[in-house]
Design an enzyme around this catalytic site. Structure first.
Site, short mmCIF file in Angstrom:
data_model
loop_
_atom_site.label_atom_id
_atom_site.label_comp_id
_atom_site.label_asym_id
_atom_site.label_seq_id
_atom_site.Cartn_x
_atom_site.Cartn_y
_atom_site.Cartn_z
N GLU A 190 -12.70 -135.91 76.79
CA GLU A 190 -11.60 -134.98 76.51
C GLU A 190 -11.81 -133.59 77.12
OE1 GLU A 190 -11.29 -135.21 72.21
OE2 GLU A 190 -10.34 -137.17 72.32
N ASN B 210 -13.58 -140.24 79.47
CA ASN B 210 -12.70 -140.73 78.40
C ASN B 210 -11.74 -139.63 77.93
OD1 ASN B 210 -12.19 -142.93 76.39
ND2 ASN B 210 -12.92 -141.42 74.89
N ASP C 11 -5.13 -146.99 68.35
CA ASP C 11 -4.51 -147.16 67.04
C ASP C 11 -3.05 -146.76 67.16
OD1 ASP C 11 -4.99 -144.33 67.00
OD2 ASP C 11 -6.75 -144.61 65.72
N GLU D 292 -9.85 -146.50 72.25
CA GLU D 292 -9.71 -146.04 70.85
C GLU D 292 -8.33 -146.35 70.30
OE1 GLU D 292 -10.88 -141.89 70.45
OE2 GLU D 292 -12.55 -142.13 71.85
N HIS E 247 -4.44 -143.45 71.47
CA HIS E 247 -4.00 -143.10 70.12
C HIS E 247 -2.50 -142.88 70.20
CE1 HIS E 247 -8.03 -142.70 68.55
NE2 HIS E 247 -8.36 -141.91 69.55
C1 XIL Z 1 -13.10 -139.17 65.39
C2 XIL Z 1 -13.77 -139.99 64.29
O1 XIL Z 1 -13.08 -141.20 64.11
C3 XIL Z 1 -13.80 -139.22 63.00
O2 XIL Z 1 -14.55 -139.91 62.01
C4 XIL Z 1 -14.43 -137.84 63.23
O3 XIL Z 1 -14.33 -137.07 62.05
C5 XIL Z 1 -13.71 -137.11 64.35
O4 XIL Z 1 -13.74 -137.92 65.52
N1 XIL Z 1 -11.13 -138.97 70.10
C6 XIL Z 1 -12.44 -139.38 70.20
C7 XIL Z 1 -13.17 -139.82 68.98
O5 XIL Z 1 -12.96 -139.49 71.32
O6 XIL Z 1 -14.55 -139.49 69.05
C8 XIL Z 1 -12.57 -139.24 67.73
O7 XIL Z 1 -13.22 -139.85 66.61
C9 XIL Z 1 -11.09 -139.49 67.69
C10 XIL Z 1 -10.40 -138.83 68.86
#
Ligand code: XIL
Length: 299
Positions: free
Chosen positions: A131, A179, A247, A245, A215
């Site tokens: 990020e 990422n 969802d 990731e 996401h």
């Molecule tokens: C999130 C975790 O799921 C949480 O438990 C933590 O509090 C914050 O981070 N992008 C990412 C992940 O690359 O590492 C993040 O994970 C969600 C967003």
């Protein structure tokens, strides 16, 4: 079963990284993780706040537990992450406030070297930098202790290239990924990432792929065409894509329940994204953020 090329299907997983009872000890969690997935990625256990609790100590024990679980169940492990702008141990921001770029470079190099060396041969792919671009129309590099506050003494995306070089030196066999989120459809942020990775490929910076976090919302997600277009642009550079990731956020009522119609939409969004991944030869892994929505970060 539907994947002709047998791509790994992963989940973000937790051990006891924040002092909790490890969910791996919960039979239903462990059974779901081992039976439904062929890969896992520590959701937090390999981040700075866990792995370097003080300036002079490392803690890889929660990550080791997840690796052991994966190995016992013939699962692969994705590593996440080595360089990010947030989720730091409490000493790090104050340290950065008075450190020189040379000191920050040493700190980052030592961290990457220690962690990647520790997990060498166990983690098949790393999110090296996470990020790094913001969500403005300029898609600028985010301010961070590694980039410019004070930074490690590199200009532009130089700090990112440097992190990849250090990771590669520590484990030449690991696949190395950049990422990010909001890069799943065409737009300024994807353009910025594409131009960075093009530059890396041209200059021999060791990068193997880009992670699309994915996401998304039931009401807003990339179309199949848009997603395929971005995957193809990276394929043209010889780079892989991992969905890292995924969802799908849904509206819920006052009791926290989603409607049947929204759940159906949610299932269709997963199908849309998975179908594109299966159709694009350079989409080589598909992962969701949590073993189930019972342990999701989404409220
Ligand atoms: C999130 C975790 O799921 C949480 O438990 C933590 O509090 C914050 O981070 N992008 C990412 C992940 O690359 O590492 C993040 O994970 C969600 C967003």
């Amino acid at each position: 079963a539907a994947a002709p090329q047998g791509i790994p299907i992963g989940a973000a997983a937790s051990a006891d990284e924040y002092g909790e009872t490890s969910p791996l000890l919960n039979p239903s969690y462990a059974n779901l993780l081992s039976s439904q997935y062929s890969m896992l990625e520590p959701g937090n256990a390999m981040k700075w706040d866990v792995t370097q609790p003080t300036q002079t100590t490392y803690n890889f024990e929660p990550g080791d537990e997840l690796v052991a679980f994966a190995q016992a169940n013939q699962m692969r492990v994705r590593g996440h992450n080595l360089c990010w702008y947030t989720q730091f141990p409490s000493w790090l921001q104050p340290y950065a406030a008075t450190a020189t770029p040379a000191q920050m470079a040493t700190l980052l190099q030592n961290h990457i070297n220690a962690e990647v060396t520790h997990f060498a041969g166990q983690v098949f792919a790393w999110d090296v930098v996470n990020e790094a671009f913001d969500d403005s129309s300029a898609a600028a590099l985010r301010d961070s202790i590694w980039y410019n506050q004070p930074g490690i003494g590199q200009t532009g995306t130089g700090y990112i290239a440097q992190a990849f070089q250090w990771a590669h030196a520590a484990d030449p066999s690991a696949l190395l990924f950049y990422n990010d989120y909001n890069i799943e459809e065409p737009g300024p942020k994807f353009d910025a990432v594409l131009s960075m990775v093009q530059d890396f490929v041209n200059n021999g910076v060791p990068i193997n792929g880009v992670g699309f976090e994915m996401h998304v919302l039931s009401t807003y997600y990339p179309s199949a065409t848009q997603l395929a277009q971005n995957m193809q642009a990276l394929a043209a550079l010889g780079l892989q894509v991992h969905i890292t990731e995924m969802d799908v956020r849904l509206p819920v009522d006052a009791s926290g329940n989603a409607s049947a119609a929204d759940l159906q939409t949610q299932a269709q969004v997963y199908q849309t994204i998975m179908t594109v991944c299966l159709q694009q030869p350079n989409c080589t892994a598909f992962q969701v953020w949590g073993v189930s929505y019972n342990d999701s970060w989404i409220p």
